[in-house]
Scaffold this active site. Structure first.
Site, PDB file in Angstrom:
ATOM      1  N   ALA A   1       5.589   4.352  -7.066  1.00  0.00           N
ATOM      2  CA  ALA A   1       4.921   3.732  -8.208  1.00  0.00           C
ATOM      3  C   ALA A   1       5.471   2.379  -8.639  1.00  0.00           C
ATOM      4  O   ALA A   1       4.726   1.557  -9.164  1.00  0.00           O
ATOM      5  CB  ALA A   1       4.956   4.691  -9.400  1.00  0.00           C
TER       6      ALA A   1
ATOM      7  N   CYS B   1      -0.368  -3.140   1.594  1.00  0.00           N
ATOM      8  CA  CYS B   1      -0.697  -4.572   1.570  1.00  0.00           C
ATOM      9  C   CYS B   1      -0.441  -5.151   2.953  1.00  0.00           C
ATOM     10  O   CYS B   1       0.063  -6.257   3.097  1.00  0.00           O
ATOM     11  CB  CYS B   1       0.084  -5.303   0.496  1.00  0.00           C
ATOM     12  SG  CYS B   1       1.856  -5.039   0.551  1.00  0.00           S
TER      13      CYS B   1
END
Length: 881
Positions: free
Chosen positions: A166, A335
């Site tokens: 997170a 990503c």
């Protein structure tokens, strides 16, 4: 964005200053994407041109929807018109624009060149607004593509949600906002029904908000690195949610979370474990979609980066699917644009979980209209460490037999497109975002649905080319001792001294792999040829001694000579996991097992890690709680069994926290069982000294006021409707209300003059008039013997002044001014502290108020400093492995 393997030289403020001077070339990186073939040839030039440009700035309005829209309105009505009036080189300057596919225009992007921003005053004013609102959590700077995964997760109030990787917390904040959607209106509706006698006896409200209007959902936000976990806390604290738990575990070994056991009809109890409705697996990745803001990609990218992370990514996704409810949804994201980290991970995880019969890829092509994307890949090539491309695993095996394993380290069968019965896996339903499509970073997202219970297959170490292990050395040297016909040459005695065959160890390793799988853990064995992938933090120990399971904090738990099996879940158990629960992390020395066979662990800290104070709940009838509710005229309807303190003695010494019911059940059920919980609850009450009998020493904190205020009586409420009155309260600290001072406070003057000493609630009601407010606000107000004061930190005051009044007037401390007025002129300076007259109760009270506010601001400043040192937004993190 996805978290990268570990920190390198890729980010940091120092490097950003010379961004334009950094060569944006990398031969291996460019060759990989030029020759892989999945970027169309006609787009490849635009692809690289985009990657070499600066990334546009982007941000998101955060908090409750009502507050976010109010802050957004300020941007649209005041700052945008000012910016659109600017002309540069004969052309209109492009203002910030809303992201077309983000709901309610709550995400914005700005491409204005830096030379324009630095030259024109409206941009300076706009920048001051952004900084102020970011400091108080009303705006979050976040890359546009990083906002996609939470939206596709489709979170609703009442759901149980896990964010496995997170930190730093931008996506967690989005998830939390979704859990609380509609809560404020719902709470007020139910509280009004209670007050007028029309409410039912049991808690009520719409689905997911049926805890008398409060959300029943829960977000568990996790990060494997302790410091990053606390950075996550800083980000999430600004949302003040009692429905948040922050944990500190390795995501590949995330332990099952206990719930209160079920009482059986035969008098026995049955253990329960939490299953999640939604899980976000935004995993560690190479970050090769982020070269627009991370120089490490240009400087250090190699094909080995993705090879080293693949197995970790698969383990995280498999663990996510194990912890998910049937019918639940997992979003896997990175990503990176490398299929080895993306489609290959998805295909491998689905295959390990039993194939498409158990896990399906959801088609999201119609979600988020306006978002430009391309379908996932169904075929791709794998580049090894020596930059050679391979089409199939069979090619690798054939070459390995002929030439050895040089350059093939960590190449695995699962990195290639699926074959056999999984060949038709609809990987085209995955979502790929390329930088040149809409001027963003590169990103990958896949939405998975669990359609039936699973039992994941063990990892097959025979389908991985080892690297850096004794087994790899053995194979390489063994190959070199063969002649051209594959026949062995003379044996090397030194190798025998180095490697001793261990048949028993291999058998025990296989047995422990079964134990690990049965307990929801990846099978790490002492003889495994799979080298550990690089992580965000400490690498896992890839060793499983006989009859012991090595856990993520370096501790071990004895599991016996047989696999650990748990009963299958009973039908209709909703979010209760009654299946094979993971052994939770425990220290090397454990307590004996209890009658139900569960190990009772003792919490163990890593070296240098601070001690986490325990979470202890107060009795609903605690002697400190009852007077608080009497003082504030609190409703009996408000739950009093959710108040918590953080000390082993369960003594409410300075702070009382509040949590949701589910969070409470989890904290209580997992105490002493090795769950590393580092945060839960919001500050509800803080204690301070008072100088008169009958005054409640517990003042209400802003953090918990949103939840508590609907259930308070009117005896301590002060209503305000005019802007000028609020402006004065924001600018002036401790204005006097005795004598005639109350008259200067206008509409609330008489009320604050007559209200007894102690904490009160300032209720700011919306009003459509020019002097009114666009949103309802509630703030804590402290009434001293002779003064009144908003209990807000200075940065919150400044942000509100700028947002509501476009006013950056310096704050005035009335107490300071009065003290300096009594100080000899030759000795008075700005640094002088207030003069305190002994035996004057008011001055003592004011002094203490200043001390309390100072403590709050110091805590906030220290937290903010920690956040800033680590990086105050996601693009501060490096992308090297």
């Amino acid at each position: 964005m996805g978290k990268r393997g570990k920190k390198g030289n890729g980010g940091g403020r120092g490097q950003r200053q010379s961004w334009q001077d950094i060569p944006k070339t990398n031969e291996k990186f460019e060759r990989f994407y030029n020759e892989s073939g999945f970027i169309p040839e006609e787009e490849i030039e635009e692809f690289w041109e985009t990657l070499r440009r600066d990334l546009p700035n982007s941000f998101r309005f955060t908090g409750s929807r009502g507050h976010a829209l109010a802050v957004q309105e300020r941007l649209k009505e005041f700052y945008i018109p000012e910016i659109t009036s600017i002309k540069y080189e004969g052309k209109d300057v492009e203002p910030p624009r809303p992201v077309s596919w983000y709901p309610d225009q709550l995400a914005w992007s700005m491409t204005t060149p830096k030379q324009v921003v630095r030259r024109f005053k409206p941009f300076a004013s706009f920048q001051k607004f952004l900084v102020a609102e970011t400091a108080v959590g009303s705006i979050s700077r976040q890359e546009v593509v990083s906002m996609i995964p939470p939206l596709l997760l489709d979170v609703k109030p009442g759901m149980t949600v896990l964010d496995m990787c997170a930190a730093p917390g931008s996506k967690s904040a989005q998830l939390m906002e979704m859990l609380h959607a509609g809560e404020e209106d719902s709470m007020h509706q139910v509280s009004e029904q209670v007050k007028n006698g029309t409410a039912a006896l049991e808690p009520q409200g719409p689905e997911g908000l049926n805890d008398d209007g409060r959300t029943t959902g829960l977000l568990v936000a996790n990060d494997t690195d302790y410091k990053r976990a606390h950075m996550l806390i800083h980000q999430m604290k600004r949302l003040s949610s009692p429905n948040l738990i922050v944990t500190n575990h390795d995501a590949t070994l995330y332990p099952s979370i206990r719930l209160p056991p079920i009482e059986e009809t035969n008098g026995k109890t049955r253990n329960r474990y939490l299953k999640f409705d939604r899980i976000l697996a935004d995993v560690p990745c190479t970050g090769d979609g982020t070269p627009r803001k991370n120089i490490g990609v240009w400087k250090e990218w190699t094909p080995g980066n993705g090879l080293g992370l693949h197995s970790t990514q698969v383990r995280i996704l498999v663990r996510a699917l194990q912890m998910l409810k049937v019918g639940g949804r997992v979003v896997y994201s990175t990503c990176s644009m490398n299929p080895i980290e993306n489609e290959a991970v998805v295909a491998s995880a689905i295959e390990r979980c039993g194939g498409s019969a158990n896990v399906r890829i959801i088609d999201c092509s119609n979600e988020l209209p306006g978002l430009k994307r391309v379908p996932g890949l169904k075929s791709w090539k794998v580049m090894d460490r020596d930059c050679r491309f391979w089409n199939t695993w069979e090619e690798v095996q054939e070459y390995r037999e002929r030439e050895g394993i040089s350059g093939l380290g960590r190449v695995a069968a699962g990195m290639f497109p699926p074959t056999g019965e999984n060949a038709d896996m609809p990987l085209d339903r995955c979502v790929r975002i390329y930088p040149h499509l809409q001027d963003t970073g590169g990103f990958f997202i896949t939405v998975l649905e669990k359609t039936s219970e699973i039992r994941a297959k063990p990892e097959d170490s025979s389908k991985v080319i080892p690297k850096g292990t004794v087994a790899a050395l053995t194979e390489e040297l063994d190959f070199k001792q063969k002649n051209g016909n594959g026949e062995p040459l003379q044996k090397i005695d030194a190798l025998d001294d180095l490697v001793t065959p261990n048949v028993q160890g291999a058998e025990e390793a296989q047995k422990n792999a079964t134990v690990a799988e049965a307990s929801h853990q990846p099978p790490y064995s002492a003889t495994s040829e799979v080298s550990p992938a690089k992580r965000d933090a400490d690498s896992l120990e890839d060793e499983l001694p006989a009859k012991r399971t090595k856990l993520d904090d370096g501790s071990e738990v004895v599991v016996g000579d047989r696999p650990v099996h748990k009963p299958a879940p009973a039908p209709g158990t909703d979010n209760m996991d009654t299946t094979d629960a993971t052994s939770t992390p425990v220290p090397e020395t454990t307590k004996p097992a209890t009658n139900d066979g569960q190990i009772q662990p003792v919490q163990k800290r890593k070296p240098g890690q601070p001690i986490e104070e325990p979470f202890k709940y107060l009795d609903a009838n605690h002697e400190e709680v009852k007077p608080i509710f009497e003082f504030y005229e609190g409703s009996d309807r408000f739950p009093r069994d959710r108040f918590m303190v953080r000390n082993a003695q369960a003594i409410p010494a300075r702070t009382i926290y509040y949590t949701s019911a589910l969070a409470r059940d989890i904290l209580v059920s997992n105490e002493g069982h090795g769950m590393k919980i580092v945060h839960c609850g919001v500050k509800m009450f803080v204690k301070q000294d008072v100088q008169r009998p009958g005054v409640c020493p517990w003042r209400i904190q802003t953090d918990g006021l949103r939840v508590l205020e609907p259930w308070l009586g009117g005896g301590r409420a002060v209503t305000l409707k005019r802007k000028e009155t609020l402006r004065r309260l924001l600018v002036e600290m401790f204005p006097k209300v005795d004598d005639n001072g109350w008259k200067e406070l206008g509409e609330i003057g008489a009320r604050v003059r007559d209200i007894p000493m102690g904490c009160s609630i300032l209720v700011i009601e919306p009003d459509s008039s020019e002097t009114g407010f666009s949103e309802r606000m509630v703030l804590p107000l402290w009434r001293s013997l002779h003064s009144v004061n908003l209990m807000l930190p200075k940065e919150e005051r400044r942000a509100m002044l700028l947002r509501i009044f476009n006013d950056d007037t310096p704050l005035v401390n009335i107490t300071q001014k009065r003290a300096n007025a009594n100080t000899p002129a030759e000795a008075a300076t700005e640094e002088d502290t207030p003069a305190v007259a002994p035996r004057e109760t008011e001055e003592e009270a004011v002094k203490h108020e200043n001390e309390v506010l100072g403590q709050d601001e110091q805590e906030h400043a220290e937290s903010r400093e920690t956040w800033q040192k680590a990086g105050d937004e996601e693009d501060q993190f490096n992308t090297t492995v």
